[in-house]
Design an enzyme around this catalytic site. Structure first.
Site, PDB file in Angstrom:
ATOM      1  N   GLY A  30       0.796  -1.230   0.000  1.00 59.80           N
ATOM      2  CA  GLY A  30       0.000   0.000   0.000  1.00 59.80           C
ATOM      3  C   GLY A  30       0.822   1.271   0.000  1.00 59.80           C
ATOM      4  O   GLY A  30       0.732   2.093  -0.898  1.00 59.80           O
ATOM      5  N   HIS A  72      11.759  -3.856   7.066  1.00 55.69           N
ATOM      6  CA  HIS A  72      12.225  -3.096   8.230  1.00 55.69           C
ATOM      7  C   HIS A  72      13.649  -2.593   8.106  1.00 55.69           C
ATOM      8  O   HIS A  72      14.121  -1.872   8.966  1.00 55.69           O
ATOM      9  CB  HIS A  72      12.067  -3.927   9.504  1.00 55.69           C
TER      10      HIS A  72
HETATM   11  N1  GLN Z   1      -1.444  -0.353   3.820  1.00 54.03           N
HETATM   12  C1  GLN Z   1      -0.587  -0.074   4.921  1.00 54.03           C
HETATM   13  C2  GLN Z   1       0.783   0.364   4.406  1.00 54.03           C
HETATM   14  O1  GLN Z   1       1.193  -0.128   3.418  1.00 54.03           O
HETATM   15  C3  GLN Z   1      -0.436  -1.264   5.835  1.00 54.03           C
HETATM   16  C4  GLN Z   1       0.379  -0.954   7.063  1.00 54.03           C
HETATM   17  C5  GLN Z   1       0.460  -2.064   8.088  1.00 54.03           C
HETATM   18  O2  GLN Z   1       0.272  -3.200   7.802  1.00 54.03           O
HETATM   19  N2  GLN Z   1       0.772  -1.754   9.314  1.00 54.03           N
HETATM   20  O3  GLN Z   1       1.451   1.177   4.992  1.00 54.03           O
END
Ligand code: GLN
Ligand code: ZN
Length: 788
Positions: free
Chosen positions: A455, A717
């Site tokens: 996303g 990460h």
């Molecule tokens: N759609 C969100 C992003 O891509 C999902 C974030 C998450 O899973 N914490 O940032």
């Protein structure tokens, strides 16, 4: 009824300070702008102020030992002398620098390191921080103690005693607080196969005895020992250890108040009441139904501390209701009665004083930590001196609570009607998955194992600056929209060049995945300064859900359709799911969480339907928080999972078969709730797996997860760019447990914390990995055909 006056106290107080002073001091120190001595001064200053606040509120003790520069569990690791050997401390580092090394890890900049070039020595590779995990069912994260057969304990750190001296010298009556030995061990993790940390108890207790003896010698009046694990499902040995442990501890200790919180004691109730300690604290907010039982079982020579003010939420206490609960207890329990917040106020924001811009009606319903102490003051005054002494305070609370009960801001007939009309047809899709899969395959025309992302794309400094300027009014709506559209266009160009199959708009307009939606939904309020510590110096400012939730207007349709207008490839709409929105907010205490979640679900469903109508064929509803919503007691899991997954299905089921619904989850460890995840019936789930070496996938394979799944093939990460071959290996592993026709290829999570260079490089490799694996599969199957 007890002739003794009721006392008041708190289990702990927020550490950060009224204006997050601790956060800023810590970050300055880590940057090298202030030295350790200056940081210590800042800490001492905050403690002194917070004790003064406690005394002003008429508490009978100040609580000492709840302060921490990072985390109270980490404080205990030092106090008990069990810093993990892997950090290789030499003894010449200060305690504070060792503390921050454990909390934040040791990074060594290779270019500047003079260490020998041995690959495995810590000096050249650095050392990862202690693992962090959620403190029970809160959003606070503690540092996980590490145990092995080599673990030894000793009284190794004087910080606690120093703080005790500070408070005593300031003339305060003092109650010290410690995390109990059983909870401390329970919260840790074995770092050696086959080792059981429970076996360390015997070794640990003498150190606690020593600490308690020293506190007594210092003149501490009470010691609160927190054993929150008494509210969990404990196996036999852990349960049975309590009695012996507390016999041993109480020998040389000041009077001990054993504190439990967050969940009912249930089968541990009698045992907790009978332990050889001087008092027991129970959480009467989370377990009001147990209060009479505790009063029954607790011997009259013991103190009963009733956690009557909600330490986990931000609502003003209904004082009449609280008194209605306290009075029969005061009658029944012959011994001393204390009142307190249900748990430490660590989980509440500091004070309402900064909320000057808040709607006054909503503000009158709230109480943060300082105001909660004020409520205790009033309750104590009523119990000791009668209502006349605090008439105005009681009346104020009465008016506010009555207003909240009937306010049209809270109660909306249209929302209630909609929920009442929810039928069995609303919580599932029109057809079963097999049929939907066929319809979607025909409509979407995607390749085998399609590639996509979760996303968000990098939130550059420029994006953040534009959002901030818009919020401050320095950038007008048109200019802001132009900037965000340019970011979306950039993301679309990059994704097209990379060769991804399903695109996203990149979430540039979103500050936070819950706040963004909360700001556009009715029933949500935001605070100016309602910060709560999440971990270390990091604080979060959760939205407040105060009223019935509904969606006055579309929230994402414009951005998404703009993005879709730039490409022929499918554009995936991106929403946050009802459970995650609930979980990361302060929630209403006047109706069950399940009802609030269902209201949010309908609001999200409206958005899903509008996206479909606007021509968006793939819609993702993120639920990263579904697992952390699990109740502390396993017996309560089923009911939670039933309403949580139903809420998700309500949000996802307003669309035709051809519309493909995705969901996303992170933080692995889903194997124990796989049937419920399957029951959410998303067409596609993308999930974090790469850090667990695809461990999770085995679970999905064994369970025969029926729908499509995108196991994350690389960890987002760190800026590290994974090699094509690495991802090919993971994909093949995935294809060995999940049929290839059900597989998707994607990173572990959103990319907003990354930079563009590593993001592009990693995604280019990911797309190449997908190409190679598809080719291998194609070759293999044509060979198979040839041999037929
Ligand atoms: N759609 C969100 C992003 O891509 C999902 C974030 C998450 O899973 N914490 O940032
Ligand atoms: Zn995620």
């Amino acid at each position: 009824m007890s002739a003794r006056p009721t006392l008041s106290h708190t289990l702990g107080f927020p550490r950060m300070g009224a204006h997050r002073e601790l956060k800023f001091a810590l970050e300055q120190h880590w940057k090298g702008d202030i030295d350790a001595a200056a940081l210590e001064v800042a800490g001492a200053d905050l403690r002194a102020r917070h004790w003064a606040v406690q005394r002003e509120a008429g508490l009978d003790f100040v609580t000492v030992g709840d302060f921490a520069f990072y985390d109270h569990v980490a404080n205990h690791i030092q106090l008990l002398g069990c810093e993990p050997a892997r950090f290789g401390f030499h003894g010449d580092e200060s305690a504070l620098s060792r503390y921050f090394s454990m909390a934040r890890g040791v990074q060594v900049d290779a270019a500047h390191s003079h260490a020998p070039a041995c690959k495995h020595s810590r000096s050249s590779e650095g050392e990862p921080a202690l693992e962090m995990t959620k403190w029970f069912d809160t959003n606070y994260h503690y540092l996980v103690p590490e145990f092995s057969s080599a673990t030894r304990f000793k009284l190794a750190e004087n910080r606690l005693f120093g703080e005790m001296d500070e408070a005593l010298q300031a003339g305060h009556p003092v109650k010290a607080v410690l995390l109990g030995p059983l909870s401390f061990l329970w919260l840790g993790k074995e770092k050696e196969a086959g080792f059981d940390r429970f076996s360390l108890l015997e070794q640990l207790l003498p150190v606690y005895e020593q600490i308690l003896g020293r506190l007594k010698a210092q003149g501490v009046q009470w010691v609160q020992i927190d054993e929150p694990i008494l509210g969990l499902d404990l196996s036999g040995p852990w349960r049975h250890a309590f009695e012996k442990a507390y016999w041993q501890l109480s020998r040389r200790a000041p009077p001990i108040l054993l504190a439990t919180y967050f969940s009912p004691l249930q089968e541990n109730l009698r045992m907790a009441c009978q332990l050889p300690v001087a008092g027991l604290h129970v959480d009467a907010v989370r377990a009001p139904e147990e209060l009479l039982g505790v009063a029954d079982w607790l011997p009259s020579y013991k103190v009963l501390s009733v956690g009557i003010v909600d330490g986990r939420n931000i609502w003003r206490t209904d004082l009449d209701a609280a008194l209605g609960r306290l009075r029969p207890i005061a009658e029944k329990h012959q011994g001393a009665l204390w009142i307190a917040p249900s748990c430490s106020l660590l989980h509440a924001p500091y004070s309402l004083q900064a909320e000057t811009a808040q709607n006054p009606e909503i503000k009158s319903w709230l109480a943060f930590a300082v105001e909660k102490l004020g409520e205790l003051k009033t309750l104590k005054a009523v119990l000791n001196d009668g209502e006349a002494s605090v008439q105005a305070e009681l009346e104020g609370a009465r008016v506010a609570c009555a207003a909240r009960r009937t306010s049209p801001r809270v109660h909306r007939a249209d929302v209630a009607l909609r929920l009442a009309r929810t039928t069995a047809d609303d919580d599932h899709r029109l057809s079963g998955f097999a049929r939907r899969q066929a319809v979607q395959a025909a409509c979407l025309g995607l390749p085998l194992m399609p590639t996509t992302t979760i996303g968000s794309f990098p939130q550059t400094a420029e994006i953040r600056a534009a959002r901030a300027a818009f919020k401050r009014g320095q950038l007008d709506e048109a200019a802001y929209r132009g900037k965000m559209q340019a970011e979306i266009a950039l993301a679309v160009r990059k994704q097209t060049a990379i060769g991804l199959d399903v695109l996203v708009h990149g979430e540039a307009e979103r500050n936070d995945m819950v706040e963004y939606f909360g700001e556009q939904l009715d029933g949500f309020a935001f605070t100016a300064n309602g910060w709560v510590q999440s971990y270390g110096s990091r604080c979060v400012k959760p939205p407040v859900i105060y009223g019935d939730v509904s969606r006055p207007a579309p929230m994402t349709v414009e951005w998404t359709t703009y993005a879709q207008s730039l490409t022929e490839l499918p554009m995936k709409g991106m929403l946050t799911g009802p459970i995650t929105i609930l979980q990361w907010s302060f929630v209403r205490d006047d109706q069950p969480r399940s009802i609030t979640t269902q209201q949010i679900a309908w609001a999200i469903r409206d958005e899903v339907v509008d996206l479909e109508r606007a021509g968006i064929g793939i819609i993702q509803i993120d639920e990263p928080a579904i697992r952390e919503g699990l109740p502390l007691r396993r017996a309560d899991w089923k009911a939670y999972l039933a309403w949580a997954t139903r809420a998700f299905r309500i949000s996802a089921s307003g669309v035709a078969d051809r519309t493909q619904i995705h969901t996303h989850m992170c933080y692995s460890e889903f194997n124990d709730i796989l049937p419920e995840i399957a029951a959410m019936d998303a067409d596609v789930i993308t999930i974090e797996t790469s850090r667990s070496g695809m461990e999770l996938l085995r679970g999905f394979g064994d369970f025969k997860y029926p729908n499509e799944i995108g196991p994350g093939v690389y960890d987002i990460h760190s800026p590290r760019v994974p090699a094509v071959s690495e991802m090919v290996t993971l994909l093949k592993k995935a294809a060995s447990v999940i049929p290839a026709r059900n597989l998707w290829i994607n990173p572990d999570c959103g990319l907003k914390t990354r930079g563009w260079p590593e993001t592009e490089a990693a995604l280019v490799n990911m797309v190449e990995a997908a190409r190679r694996v598809r080719q291998e599969i194609a070759t293999a199957s044509s060979e198979r055909l040839a041999t037929v």
